[in-house]
Design a protein around this motif. Structure first.
Motif, mmCIF file in Angstrom:
data_model
loop_
_atom_site.group_PDB
_atom_site.id
_atom_site.type_symbol
_atom_site.label_atom_id
_atom_site.label_comp_id
_atom_site.label_asym_id
_atom_site.label_seq_id
_atom_site.Cartn_x
_atom_site.Cartn_y
_atom_site.Cartn_z
ATOM 1 N N PRO A 21 0.795 -1.235 0.000
ATOM 2 C CA PRO A 21 0.000 0.000 0.000
ATOM 3 C C PRO A 21 0.831 1.291 0.000
ATOM 4 O O PRO A 21 0.359 2.325 -0.474
ATOM 5 C CB PRO A 21 -0.838 -0.110 1.279
ATOM 6 C CG PRO A 21 -0.949 -1.584 1.516
ATOM 7 C CD PRO A 21 0.375 -2.145 1.069
ATOM 8 N N LEU A 22 2.062 1.245 0.481
ATOM 9 C CA LEU A 22 2.913 2.440 0.489
ATOM 10 C C LEU A 22 3.729 2.575 -0.802
ATOM 11 O O LEU A 22 4.516 3.506 -0.946
ATOM 12 C CB LEU A 22 3.848 2.423 1.696
ATOM 13 C CG LEU A 22 3.159 2.499 3.060
ATOM 14 C CD1 LEU A 22 4.179 2.385 4.184
ATOM 15 C CD2 LEU A 22 2.352 3.772 3.189
ATOM 16 N N GLN A 23 3.556 1.634 -1.699
ATOM 17 C CA GLN A 23 4.240 1.623 -3.002
ATOM 18 C C GLN A 23 5.765 1.626 -2.869
ATOM 19 O O GLN A 23 6.473 2.292 -3.604
ATOM 20 C CB GLN A 23 3.773 2.798 -3.865
ATOM 21 C CG GLN A 23 2.307 2.761 -4.172
ATOM 22 C CD GLN A 23 1.829 3.927 -5.015
ATOM 23 O OE1 GLN A 23 2.610 4.710 -5.527
ATOM 24 N NE2 GLN A 23 0.522 4.032 -5.163
ATOM 25 N N ILE A 24 6.242 0.815 -1.938
ATOM 26 C CA ILE A 24 7.683 0.695 -1.718
ATOM 27 C C ILE A 24 8.226 -0.567 -2.389
ATOM 28 O O ILE A 24 9.274 -0.545 -3.017
ATOM 29 C CB ILE A 24 8.006 0.681 -0.206
ATOM 30 C CG1 ILE A 24 7.583 2.016 0.414
ATOM 31 C CG2 ILE A 24 9.484 0.413 0.035
ATOM 32 C CD1 ILE A 24 7.611 2.034 1.927
ATOM 33 N N ILE A 25 7.489 -1.664 -2.248
ATOM 34 C CA ILE A 25 7.955 -2.967 -2.713
ATOM 35 C C ILE A 25 6.968 -3.546 -3.721
ATOM 36 O O ILE A 25 5.756 -3.488 -3.518
ATOM 37 C CB ILE A 25 8.099 -3.942 -1.520
ATOM 38 C CG1 ILE A 25 9.140 -3.421 -0.538
ATOM 39 C CG2 ILE A 25 8.469 -5.340 -1.998
ATOM 40 C CD1 ILE A 25 9.192 -4.175 0.766
ATOM 41 N N ALA A 26 7.508 -4.122 -4.792
ATOM 42 C CA ALA A 26 6.687 -4.840 -5.772
ATOM 43 C C ALA A 26 6.869 -6.329 -5.545
ATOM 44 O O ALA A 26 7.981 -6.794 -5.308
ATOM 45 C CB ALA A 26 7.116 -4.468 -7.183
ATOM 46 N N GLY A 27 5.794 -7.061 -5.603
ATOM 47 C CA GLY A 27 5.870 -8.504 -5.438
ATOM 48 C C GLY A 27 4.869 -9.204 -6.328
ATOM 49 O O GLY A 27 3.847 -8.635 -6.718
ATOM 50 N N GLY A 28 5.169 -10.438 -6.653
ATOM 51 C CA GLY A 28 4.262 -11.231 -7.473
ATOM 52 C C GLY A 28 2.935 -11.428 -6.769
ATOM 53 O O GLY A 28 2.874 -11.594 -5.554
ATOM 54 N N LEU A 29 1.862 -11.396 -7.532
ATOM 55 C CA LEU A 29 0.519 -11.598 -6.983
ATOM 56 C C LEU A 29 -0.026 -12.960 -7.402
ATOM 57 O O LEU A 29 -0.412 -13.765 -6.556
ATOM 58 C CB LEU A 29 -0.413 -10.476 -7.461
ATOM 59 C CG LEU A 29 -1.877 -10.584 -7.067
ATOM 60 C CD1 LEU A 29 -2.034 -10.536 -5.540
ATOM 61 C CD2 LEU A 29 -2.691 -9.466 -7.715
ATOM 62 N N THR A 34 -5.827 -16.023 -18.877
ATOM 63 C CA THR A 34 -6.181 -14.740 -19.477
ATOM 64 C C THR A 34 -7.693 -14.611 -19.649
ATOM 65 O O THR A 34 -8.243 -13.521 -19.498
ATOM 66 C CB THR A 34 -5.434 -14.557 -20.815
ATOM 67 O OG1 THR A 34 -4.028 -14.566 -20.518
ATOM 68 C CG2 THR A 34 -5.785 -13.258 -21.494
ATOM 69 N N SER A 35 -8.363 -15.707 -19.892
ATOM 70 C CA SER A 35 -9.821 -15.652 -20.038
ATOM 71 C C SER A 35 -10.516 -15.256 -18.731
ATOM 72 O O SER A 35 -11.648 -14.782 -18.751
ATOM 73 C CB SER A 35 -10.358 -16.992 -20.538
ATOM 74 O OG SER A 35 -10.093 -18.018 -19.597
ATOM 75 N N GLU A 36 -9.848 -15.438 -17.605
ATOM 76 C CA GLU A 36 -10.424 -15.100 -16.295
ATOM 77 C C GLU A 36 -9.872 -13.795 -15.736
ATOM 78 O O GLU A 36 -10.240 -13.373 -14.643
ATOM 79 C CB GLU A 36 -10.129 -16.232 -15.306
ATOM 80 C CG GLU A 36 -10.729 -17.569 -15.718
ATOM 81 C CD GLU A 36 -10.208 -18.730 -14.885
ATOM 82 O OE1 GLU A 36 -9.474 -18.499 -13.904
ATOM 83 O OE2 GLU A 36 -10.536 -19.873 -15.236
ATOM 84 N N LEU A 37 -8.984 -13.127 -16.478
ATOM 85 C CA LEU A 37 -8.275 -11.954 -15.968
ATOM 86 C C LEU A 37 -9.208 -10.827 -15.552
ATOM 87 O O LEU A 37 -9.069 -10.269 -14.458
ATOM 88 C CB LEU A 37 -7.282 -11.447 -17.017
ATOM 89 C CG LEU A 37 -6.543 -10.153 -16.672
ATOM 90 C CD1 LEU A 37 -5.683 -10.334 -15.422
ATOM 91 C CD2 LEU A 37 -5.692 -9.705 -17.853
ATOM 92 N N PHE A 38 -10.140 -10.467 -16.395
ATOM 93 C CA PHE A 38 -11.009 -9.332 -16.118
ATOM 94 C C PHE A 38 -11.770 -9.543 -14.803
ATOM 95 O O PHE A 38 -11.795 -8.664 -13.938
ATOM 96 C CB PHE A 38 -11.981 -9.110 -17.281
ATOM 97 C CG PHE A 38 -12.532 -7.726 -17.329
ATOM 98 C CD1 PHE A 38 -11.843 -6.714 -17.985
ATOM 99 C CD2 PHE A 38 -13.734 -7.418 -16.721
ATOM 100 C CE1 PHE A 38 -12.339 -5.422 -18.023
ATOM 101 C CE2 PHE A 38 -14.238 -6.132 -16.754
ATOM 102 C CZ PHE A 38 -13.535 -5.130 -17.409
ATOM 103 N N ASP A 39 -12.367 -10.713 -14.638
ATOM 104 C CA ASP A 39 -13.117 -11.019 -13.412
ATOM 105 C C ASP A 39 -12.195 -11.047 -12.195
ATOM 106 O O ASP A 39 -12.560 -10.569 -11.116
ATOM 107 C CB ASP A 39 -13.845 -12.359 -13.546
ATOM 108 C CG ASP A 39 -14.956 -12.304 -14.584
ATOM 109 O OD1 ASP A 39 -15.452 -11.199 -14.893
ATOM 110 O OD2 ASP A 39 -15.329 -13.380 -15.101
ATOM 111 N N TYR A 40 -11.008 -11.608 -12.363
ATOM 112 C CA TYR A 40 -10.044 -11.658 -11.263
ATOM 113 C C TYR A 40 -9.704 -10.243 -10.794
ATOM 114 O O TYR A 40 -9.692 -9.960 -9.592
ATOM 115 C CB TYR A 40 -8.772 -12.401 -11.693
ATOM 116 C CG TYR A 40 -7.748 -12.518 -10.591
ATOM 117 C CD1 TYR A 40 -7.712 -13.638 -9.767
ATOM 118 C CD2 TYR A 40 -6.834 -11.489 -10.341
ATOM 119 C CE1 TYR A 40 -6.781 -13.742 -8.734
ATOM 120 C CE2 TYR A 40 -5.907 -11.587 -9.323
ATOM 121 C CZ TYR A 40 -5.885 -12.708 -8.521
ATOM 122 O OH TYR A 40 -4.973 -12.792 -7.494
#
Length: 138
Positions: A21-29, A34-40
């Motif tokens: 939330p502080l935009q300090i660290i990026a990490g894999g989610l 791809t067909s489920e991306l929008f809903d995810y």
């Protein structure tokens, strides 16, 4: 502050990464179909505050558009219509897959683990996000 989310969009699978939330660290989610991306993504933004989305802009090493760019643009257009309050922007993703494989080697992952395409996609999304964050620092 809210999170920044990045997307490494693929024909079959899409890698996702997110900041704290502080935009300090990026990490894999995650890596999602791809067909489920929008809903995810809609489910994710319903439970987490996301300030913006950064999506890898697929280009060839010579700067020309790759064959995946049209699919990415279609997704971006759909997102902008459906969720205009969360901006989505392109960021150059050239060489992220190569860098992801190198990170896996440097991290000591065995050859079998490095063949996990879902992991490569997630790491690529993380690299896109890290590069994006670095580019925005004064």
């Amino acid at each position: 502050m809210a999170r920044i989310l990045s997307i490494d969009y693929g024909k079959k699978r899409t890698g996702l990464a997110v900041t704290d939330p502080l935009q300090i660290i990026a990490g894999g989610l995650a890596t999602v179909s791809t067909s489920e991306l929008f809903d995810y993504l809609q489910a994710y933004i319903a439970r987490e505050e996301v300030e913006r989305i950064v999506i890898g802009e697929p280009r060839q090493s010579n700067g020309q558009p790759s064959e995946n760019l049209q699919r990415v643009q279609q997704f971006v257009n759909r997102w902008r219509k459906a969720v205009p309050q969360i901006p989505i922007e392109f960021y150059d993703e050239r060489f992220t897959s190569v860098l992801a494989h190198q990170a896996m080697i440097d991290g000591g992952l065995k050859k079998k683990a490095r063949q996990d395409k879902a992991l490569v996609d997630e790491i690529s999304a993380t690299i896109i996000l890290q590069d994006y964050m670095r580019s925005k620092k004064p």
